[in-house]
Scaffold this active site. Structure first.
Site, short mmCIF file in Angstrom:
data_model
loop_
_atom_site.label_atom_id
_atom_site.label_comp_id
_atom_site.label_asym_id
_atom_site.label_seq_id
_atom_site.Cartn_x
_atom_site.Cartn_y
_atom_site.Cartn_z
NE ARG A 74 -6.54 -3.38 2.50
CZ ARG A 74 -6.96 -3.27 1.26
NH1 ARG A 74 -8.04 -2.87 0.56
NH2 ARG A 74 -5.84 -3.02 0.21
CE1 TYR A 202 -4.83 -9.90 6.13
CE2 TYR A 202 -6.34 -8.14 5.46
CZ TYR A 202 -5.15 -8.64 5.50
OH TYR A 202 -3.87 -7.93 5.00
CE LYS A 211 -4.64 -0.37 4.57
NZ LYS A 211 -3.54 0.77 4.30
CG HIS A 231 -2.98 4.17 1.46
ND1 HIS A 231 -3.04 3.50 0.55
CD2 HIS A 231 -2.57 3.55 2.59
CE1 HIS A 231 -2.57 2.43 0.58
NE2 HIS A 231 -2.23 2.12 1.74
CB SER A 253 -0.66 -2.38 -3.02
OG SER A 253 -1.07 -2.94 -4.09
CB CYS A 255 5.22 0.77 -5.09
SG CYS A 255 4.26 0.38 -6.65
CG ASP A 282 -0.95 1.64 5.82
OD1 ASP A 282 -0.64 1.79 4.62
OD2 ASP A 282 -1.98 1.28 6.38
NE ARG A 380 -0.70 -7.76 5.16
CZ ARG A 380 -0.87 -6.60 4.65
NH1 ARG A 380 -0.59 -5.45 5.41
NH2 ARG A 380 -1.42 -6.19 3.38
C1 OXD Z 1 -2.88 -2.17 2.14
C2 OXD Z 1 -2.25 -2.21 3.57
O1 OXD Z 1 -3.47 -3.05 1.69
O2 OXD Z 1 -1.77 -1.24 4.16
O3 OXD Z 1 -2.76 -0.94 1.79
O4 OXD Z 1 -2.39 -3.33 3.95
MN MN Z 2 -1.76 0.52 3.17
#
Ligand code: OXD
Ligand code: MN
Length: 595
Positions: A74, A202, A211, A231, A253, A255, A282, A380
């Site tokens: 991102r 991406y 998102k 989130h 992120s 974690c 997510d 991913r």
């Molecule tokens: C993030 C994802 O960046 O879920 O939070 O990809």
């Molecule tokens: Mn996320």
């Protein structure tokens, strides 16, 4: 001349036509959600090189995609919230005036789909027709986007039919154009319910249901309509008697959010017969229902997960999930047409094709002597939740699941206990608002530096964060049965710099305590920062920790917390007079308790 016959919805027809005149595609194809249409788009994507078919015996229905080398994550600096007033985007977002943003991006979209097909993807975030759900329509010239959206959302005919009953949808326009980073923009117009994304391929920038819609636009709508778009993962923990409690958790992120959402109970707790149900990894949309409690859905139908370090130790359920009908992005291709990434189960392959499409073998270094990775660190997979062995049986239920606890996470080597509980809702909002994590090698910035990331929403809150805190406080007043709020920190060190807590599946022991608190089964010790467990209340069967490890995991050092509050003050001050007074009151009360 573009002729639209797929829908009677005038608003939709007019908008698709207008965008087609702007982008000038060769033709327009409406996504109906059928298997046969998906198959033919897969074939076209293979022919054009967008997808590589993987070994269909070992990985049925799986493909590999490679993005442009400068299009692998991102791009927050190119992501904008375009509200009429700058104040409404707030200090935490990049802002551009809507007329300026449309004007700038329009030039990048103009003629960008020439010679290509424009796909129209009607999609629903949440079960089609549920009061929770929101409809979006994404226009894109990327087959990769179409195929990913078919995994991540409910897309096709049923949504179009729903759009004959309701008019409202998020207008999502995407073109990969020529993927030029200098013409890349991810624009959100919450006041127009519109998203424009150009020159990227991406996932986080282009799967606009994720998102962009489900967090940035949805958070804006949620405030207006009095619900939550967060989130957060959602998981159910089933006790041996069949009773299931659901929790939602926001973790920064890196974690282990995805791993937690589908953990497998540790050996030592097996005798208790717990079973974990994954609702989402997510995003959580939550509403106050007529019973006065908070109910949640996961608006998505897939996982867009990070590949590196996914293995049978860290996440056995995910390893199962991604064995079929999965799209891999930027991982290493092995000679037998299967895939690999750093930290995968399989041994390091002797050779392969790396994420950039170059011949690869272990030990390669670049000109500066740095190891060349086979898979990009942010490589991913996109996989259907339905593949997941722990997928919740309530995913399609229109009213979602009731939430007993909300958990905020942090990554702190010192300071924060393994788990602690808020005194009440307002204090819990303060805990979420002051969430801070130490940076790891995976992030830009100085390792160890604390970055504030309230509710893990810093990159995703589609409006002024001060208003977001106010919304959280107000929502507490709407509920008669509020979830309890907790903080967790799996990352505390001992005096030798070693983790005090093993993490991963052992985290269920902490969740067990959290549920015991929700059911008033255990007492707590009060500290200035909140309630912490009595060590005896954590079931440690089958887990040997060094002497007094739990005591150290629950210790609160007042001097360290007073130091921490300096950072909190600085963070709060940037919101000036917009910050809700209640948060300053919590700040002052905590200072007093610590002194
Ligand atoms: C993030 C994802 O960046 O879920 O939070 O990809
Ligand atoms: Mn996320």
């Amino acid at each position: 001349m573009y002729k639209i016959t797929a829908t009677h919805n005038k608003k939709l027809k007019d908008w698709v036509t207008k965008m087609a005149y702007l982008c000038q595609p060769q033709d327009i194809v409406w996504i109906d959600g059928s298997e046969s249409q998906k198959r033919s788009i897969e074939k076209e994507a293979m022919a054009s090189g967008e997808l590589i078919e993987l070994n269909q015996d070992k990985l049925p229905g799986c493909f590999l995609h490679r993005t442009a080398v400068d299009d692998v994550a991102r791009t927050e600096h190119l992501t904008f919230i375009c509200t009429k007033k700058k104040r409404d985007a707030g200090a935490n977002n990049n802002w551009m005036a809507p007329h300026k943003a449309y004007k700038k991006a329009r030039e990048f979209f103009r003629g960008s789909m020439r010679g290509r097909t424009m796909y129209v993807i009607p999609f629903s975030m949440g079960p089609v027709g549920s009061t929770f759900s929101k409809i979006g329509v994404e226009l894109t010239d990327s087959r990769y986007v179409v195929l990913n959206m078919l995994i991540m959302t409910r897309a096709g005919e049923a949504v179009l039919r729903q759009l004959e009953k309701e008019d409202d949808f998020t207008k999502c326009l995407h073109s990969k154009a020529d993927l030029d980073i200098n013409k890349r923009l991810i624009l959100h117009f919450p006041e127009d319910n519109t998203i424009w994304s150009v020159s990227s391929g991406y996932g986080g920038n282009v799967l606009l249901g994720k998102k962009c819609l489900s967090l940035r636009i949805a958070s804006f709508l949620a405030r207006r309509e009095k619900w939550f778009a967060e989130h957060m993962l959602i998981m159910g923990i089933e006790e041996p008697n069949g009773h299931i409690e659901y929790i939602a958790a926001a973790l920064p992120s890196a974690c282990g959010k995805t791993n937690l959402a589908m953990l497998v109970p540790p050996e030592g707790l097996k005798r208790k017969g717990y079973r974990i149900w994954t609702v989402g990894d997510d995003i959580a949309w939550m509403r106050v229902d007529s019973d006065g409690s908070l109910w949640a859905i996961n608006p998505e139908t897939g996982f867009f997960g990070v590949a590196p370090s996914t293995n049978s130790q860290t996440n056995p359920n995910m390893v199962e999930t991604i064995k079929k009908n999965t799209i891999y992005t930027n991982v290493l291709l092995k000679p037998d047409n299967t895939v690999w990434w750093e930290g995968a189960d399989a041994d390091v392959p002797a050779e392969g094709i790396d994420w950039q499409g170059r011949a690869w073998k272990p030990g390669l270094v670049d000109a500066s002597g740095k190891k060349i990775l086979g898979a990009h660190p942010n490589s991913r997979f996109t996989a259907p939740i339905a593949n997941c062995p722990s997928a919740s049986f309530r995913l399609e239920q229109h009213h979602g699941v009731p939430i007993s606890a909300i958990i905020f996470g942090a990554r702190r080597q010192r300071l924060a206990p393994l788990v602690y509980e808020a005194f009440n809702w307002q204090h819990g909002v303060f805990m979420g608002a002051t969430m801070g994590s130490e940076l790891t090698a995976a992030q830009v910035g100085k390792i160890g530096e604390v970055r504030r990331d309230p509710m893990a929403m810093i990159p995703f809150c589609g409006y002024n964060m001060a208003d977001y805190f106010r919304h959280w406080l107000d929502m507490g007043k709407k509920m008669t049965k509020r979830p309890k709020i907790f903080c967790v920190n799996w990352f505390r060190f001992d005096e030798h710099g070693k983790f005090l807590w093993p993490g991963f599946k052992e985290n269920l022991r902490v969740l067990e305590w959290i549920l015991d608190r929700c059911n008033n089964k255990v007492a707590t010790q009060e500290t200035p920062i909140g309630y912490v467990p009595y060590p005896a209340d954590i079931d440690m069967t089958g887990l040997d920790l060094p002497h007094r490890a739990l005591e150290r995991l629950f210790a609160v050092d007042n001097a360290e917390w007073l130091e921490e509050l300096k950072g909190v003050k600085k963070f709060f001050k940037q919101f000036k007079q917009d910050l809700p007074q209640e948060l300053w009151l919590e700040y002052e009360a905590l200072t007093r308790r610590l002194k």
